[in-house]
Scaffold this motif. Structure first.
Motif, PDB file in Angstrom:
ATOM      1  N   PRO A  81       0.830  -1.209   0.000  1.00  0.00           N
ATOM      2  CA  PRO A  81       0.000   0.000   0.000  1.00  0.00           C
ATOM      3  C   PRO A  81       0.865   1.261   0.000  1.00  0.00           C
ATOM      4  O   PRO A  81       1.962   1.272   0.555  1.00  0.00           O
ATOM      5  CB  PRO A  81      -0.804  -0.113   1.306  1.00  0.00           C
ATOM      6  CG  PRO A  81      -0.755  -1.571   1.673  1.00  0.00           C
ATOM      7  CD  PRO A  81       0.558  -2.069   1.177  1.00  0.00           C
ATOM      8  N   SER A  82       0.353   2.313  -0.616  1.00  0.00           N
ATOM      9  CA  SER A  82       1.077   3.578  -0.652  1.00  0.00           C
ATOM     10  C   SER A  82       0.092   4.715  -0.854  1.00  0.00           C
ATOM     11  O   SER A  82      -1.027   4.513  -1.334  1.00  0.00           O
ATOM     12  CB  SER A  82       2.126   3.585  -1.773  1.00  0.00           C
ATOM     13  OG  SER A  82       1.518   3.358  -3.037  1.00  0.00           O
ATOM     14  N   THR A  83       0.523   5.912  -0.484  1.00  0.00           N
ATOM     15  CA  THR A  83      -0.297   7.113  -0.663  1.00  0.00           C
ATOM     16  C   THR A  83       0.593   8.259  -1.116  1.00  0.00           C
ATOM     17  O   THR A  83       1.665   8.487  -0.535  1.00  0.00           O
ATOM     18  CB  THR A  83      -1.006   7.520   0.643  1.00  0.00           C
ATOM     19  OG1 THR A  83      -1.828   6.437   1.097  1.00  0.00           O
ATOM     20  CG2 THR A  83      -1.883   8.743   0.415  1.00  0.00           C
ATOM     21  N   PHE A  84       0.157   8.966  -2.159  1.00  0.00           N
ATOM     22  CA  PHE A  84       0.798  10.196  -2.601  1.00  0.00           C
ATOM     23  C   PHE A  84      -0.143  11.348  -2.258  1.00  0.00           C
ATOM     24  O   PHE A  84      -1.317  11.334  -2.644  1.00  0.00           O
ATOM     25  CB  PHE A  84       1.048  10.175  -4.110  1.00  0.00           C
ATOM     26  CG  PHE A  84       2.073   9.164  -4.555  1.00  0.00           C
ATOM     27  CD1 PHE A  84       3.400   9.539  -4.727  1.00  0.00           C
ATOM     28  CD2 PHE A  84       1.710   7.853  -4.825  1.00  0.00           C
ATOM     29  CE1 PHE A  84       4.350   8.615  -5.143  1.00  0.00           C
ATOM     30  CE2 PHE A  84       2.645   6.926  -5.249  1.00  0.00           C
ATOM     31  CZ  PHE A  84       3.974   7.304  -5.401  1.00  0.00           C
ATOM     32  N   ASN A  85       0.361  12.354  -1.565  1.00  0.00           N
ATOM     33  CA  ASN A  85      -0.445  13.511  -1.164  1.00  0.00           C
ATOM     34  C   ASN A  85      -0.004  14.754  -1.925  1.00  0.00           C
ATOM     35  O   ASN A  85       1.194  15.066  -1.988  1.00  0.00           O
ATOM     36  CB  ASN A  85      -0.295  13.763   0.346  1.00  0.00           C
ATOM     37  CG  ASN A  85      -0.904  12.638   1.168  1.00  0.00           C
ATOM     38  OD1 ASN A  85      -2.094  12.368   1.075  1.00  0.00           O
ATOM     39  ND2 ASN A  85      -0.085  11.974   1.979  1.00  0.00           N
ATOM     40  N   PHE A  86      -0.993  15.464  -2.502  1.00  0.00           N
ATOM     41  CA  PHE A  86      -0.705  16.674  -3.275  1.00  0.00           C
ATOM     42  C   PHE A  86      -1.468  17.892  -2.750  1.00  0.00           C
ATOM     43  O   PHE A  86      -1.063  19.016  -3.009  1.00  0.00           O
ATOM     44  CB  PHE A  86      -1.054  16.448  -4.754  1.00  0.00           C
ATOM     45  CG  PHE A  86      -0.520  15.164  -5.312  1.00  0.00           C
ATOM     46  CD1 PHE A  86       0.845  15.009  -5.552  1.00  0.00           C
ATOM     47  CD2 PHE A  86      -1.360  14.093  -5.569  1.00  0.00           C
ATOM     48  CE1 PHE A  86       1.348  13.821  -6.050  1.00  0.00           C
ATOM     49  CE2 PHE A  86      -0.866  12.898  -6.073  1.00  0.00           C
ATOM     50  CZ  PHE A  86       0.492  12.754  -6.316  1.00  0.00           C
ATOM     51  N   HIS A  87      -2.607  17.672  -2.090  1.00  0.00           N
ATOM     52  CA  HIS A  87      -3.414  18.752  -1.522  1.00  0.00           C
ATOM     53  C   HIS A  87      -3.799  19.785  -2.582  1.00  0.00           C
ATOM     54  O   HIS A  87      -3.896  20.977  -2.292  1.00  0.00           O
ATOM     55  CB  HIS A  87      -2.672  19.423  -0.362  1.00  0.00           C
ATOM     56  CG  HIS A  87      -2.211  18.465   0.693  1.00  0.00           C
ATOM     57  ND1 HIS A  87      -3.093  17.773   1.517  1.00  0.00           N
ATOM     58  CD2 HIS A  87      -0.965  18.048   1.043  1.00  0.00           C
ATOM     59  CE1 HIS A  87      -2.409  16.987   2.332  1.00  0.00           C
ATOM     60  NE2 HIS A  87      -1.119  17.133   2.063  1.00  0.00           N
ATOM     61  N   GLY A  88      -3.989  19.309  -3.818  1.00  0.00           N
ATOM     62  CA  GLY A  88      -4.406  20.197  -4.894  1.00  0.00           C
ATOM     63  C   GLY A  88      -3.279  20.928  -5.581  1.00  0.00           C
ATOM     64  O   GLY A  88      -3.512  21.648  -6.561  1.00  0.00           O
ATOM     65  N   ARG A  89      -2.042  20.765  -5.082  1.00  0.00           N
ATOM     66  CA  ARG A  89      -0.912  21.442  -5.711  1.00  0.00           C
ATOM     67  C   ARG A  89      -0.451  20.678  -6.946  1.00  0.00           C
ATOM     68  O   ARG A  89      -0.511  19.456  -7.000  1.00  0.00           O
ATOM     69  CB  ARG A  89       0.247  21.587  -4.719  1.00  0.00           C
ATOM     70  CG  ARG A  89      -0.054  22.497  -3.536  1.00  0.00           C
ATOM     71  CD  ARG A  89       1.221  22.789  -2.757  1.00  0.00           C
ATOM     72  NE  ARG A  89       1.748  21.583  -2.139  1.00  0.00           N
ATOM     73  CZ  ARG A  89       1.478  21.205  -0.896  1.00  0.00           C
ATOM     74  NH1 ARG A  89       0.643  21.913  -0.149  1.00  0.00           N
ATOM     75  NH2 ARG A  89       2.012  20.117  -0.389  1.00  0.00           N
ATOM     76  N   PHE A  90       0.028  21.394  -7.923  1.00  0.00           N
ATOM     77  CA  PHE A  90       0.502  20.800  -9.169  1.00  0.00           C
ATOM     78  C   PHE A  90       1.744  19.952  -8.905  1.00  0.00           C
ATOM     79  O   PHE A  90       2.673  20.394  -8.217  1.00  0.00           O
ATOM     80  CB  PHE A  90       0.830  21.926 -10.160  1.00  0.00           C
ATOM     81  CG  PHE A  90       1.126  21.450 -11.549  1.00  0.00           C
ATOM     82  CD1 PHE A  90       0.105  21.055 -12.389  1.00  0.00           C
ATOM     83  CD2 PHE A  90       2.424  21.415 -12.021  1.00  0.00           C
ATOM     84  CE1 PHE A  90       0.381  20.634 -13.682  1.00  0.00           C
ATOM     85  CE2 PHE A  90       2.707  21.000 -13.304  1.00  0.00           C
ATOM     86  CZ  PHE A  90       1.679  20.610 -14.137  1.00  0.00           C
ATOM     87  N   SER A  91       1.766  18.744  -9.438  1.00  0.00           N
ATOM     88  CA  SER A  91       2.889  17.829  -9.218  1.00  0.00           C
ATOM     89  C   SER A  91       3.226  17.106 -10.509  1.00  0.00           C
ATOM     90  O   SER A  91       2.346  16.550 -11.178  1.00  0.00           O
ATOM     91  CB  SER A  91       2.549  16.809  -8.127  1.00  0.00           C
ATOM     92  OG  SER A  91       3.652  15.958  -7.864  1.00  0.00           O
TER      93      SER A  91
END
Length: 325
Positions: A117-127
């Motif tokens: 399992p994994s999670t990538f967090n961006f919070h709406g920021r461009f990535s």
């Protein structure tokens, strides 16, 4: 040579895409992941582009979501295990795996295990990220170097620069219509040493939860896959738990230890066939089988056909050949 500064290696054109369409593109490129939009978000500013170069698969992933999640169920649905070598090209991303949390900034690198399992967090920021798909079984079994997953490599580290430069070189050779197979192997070795595990003591962890034991056992199998003596009893002895207890853990997950060992060895054999076959090398299939821990070539051929739907020789003939110059 800096990957982010070389024109022509990747020229993505991103648009406002419906989230479902973007999610389908991501699934085709990287497997089962679950994009989580911001509240009231209906479209993603981004793209998912794929490329095959130097015998490796690449995915260029651009987005402005809240986060992307991969559960255990998602990981089990994908048959092609790999390690994602993530290079952050622009923007930022939070990354969580194995209870490790980190922030990736432009130029940073990290290894992400597709089988966990994994999670990538961006919070709406461009990535903006580039993902290089490294064959998981090959990475673990073909080296004595112990390396760690989920720990970032700072963009200023010389090994990070080396990794970015190797990726750029592989892509440039592909753009020029040429290929140097040794560059992919050099990338494998560089990644192993860049993320080398330095804890010499390596204490046996306390594994109270069933999924923790399963994860530990799978990693133990991966690192000993080519050992012909690898068996459920050997795994139980290394873990220090009764074999019955470990078998019960895997049965709850719909697996058995023997089946898991066989499955991983078959994947390793397929990856070795792909690695050597793509380079145009002459291949002794029996030797490949023995190198992957199989003692009986007839059993290997039968198992390979059951798992992949074709005999090893037919599988090999169907592989694309990389033009080498």
């Amino acid at each position: 040579m800096e990957l982010r500064q070389i024109e022509g290696l990747y020229q993505p054109v991103w648009h406002k895409l419906p989230i479902d369409q973007w999610a389908d593109d991501l699934r085709r490129a990287c497997g089962h992941f679950r994009p989580v939009p911001l509240r009231d978000q209906r479209k993603v500013l981004g793209c998912v582009e794929t490329r095959h170069a130097g015998g490796l698969d690449f995915a260029h992933v651009v987005k402005d979501l809240s986060r992307i999640e991969r559960t255990r169920e998602d990981a089990r649905r994908d048959d092609n295990d790999c390690l994602f070598l993530i290079v952050q090209l622009g923007g930022e991303a939070g990354m969580e795996q194995f209870d490790r949390q980190t922030v990736l900034r432009a130029g940073d690198c990290i290894l992400v295990d597709s089988a966990r399992p994994s999670t990538f967090n961006f919070h709406g920021r461009f990535s903006n990220q580039l993902s290089v798909h490294l064959p998981r079984q090959l990475m673990y079994s073909a080296s004595l170097v112990r390396f760690v997953v989920g720990q970032p490599l700072d963009r200023r580290d010389p090994m990070a620069l080396t990794i970015r430069s190797l990726i750029a070189k592989i892509m440039m050779m592909d753009v020029a219509g040429r290929s140097k197979p040794h560059l992919s192997q050099l990338l494998f070795d560089t990644v192993r040493y860049a993320f080398e595990f330095e804890d010499v003591a390596d204490p046996l962890p306390h594994l109270a939860a069933s999924w923790d034991r399963i994860d530990f056992v799978e990693d133990l199998i991966d690192r000993n896959l080519t050992d012909p003596d690898l068996s459920p009893a050997m795994v139980a002895a290394r873990l220090g738990h009764p074999l019955r207890r470990i078998q019960e853990d895997f049965q709850q997950a719909g697996l058995t230890l023997n089946a898991l060992i066989r499955q991983k060895r078959l994947k390793l054999a397929a990856q070795r066939l792909g690695e050597l076959g793509g380079q145009g090398q002459r291949i002794n299939i029996a030797q490949i089988a023995y190198m992957c821990g199989f003692n009986d070539i007839s059993y290997f051929n039968r198992s390979f056909r059951e798992h992949f739907g074709s005999a090893p020789s037919d599988y090999l003939r169907a592989l694309p050949r990389v033009p080498v110059q």
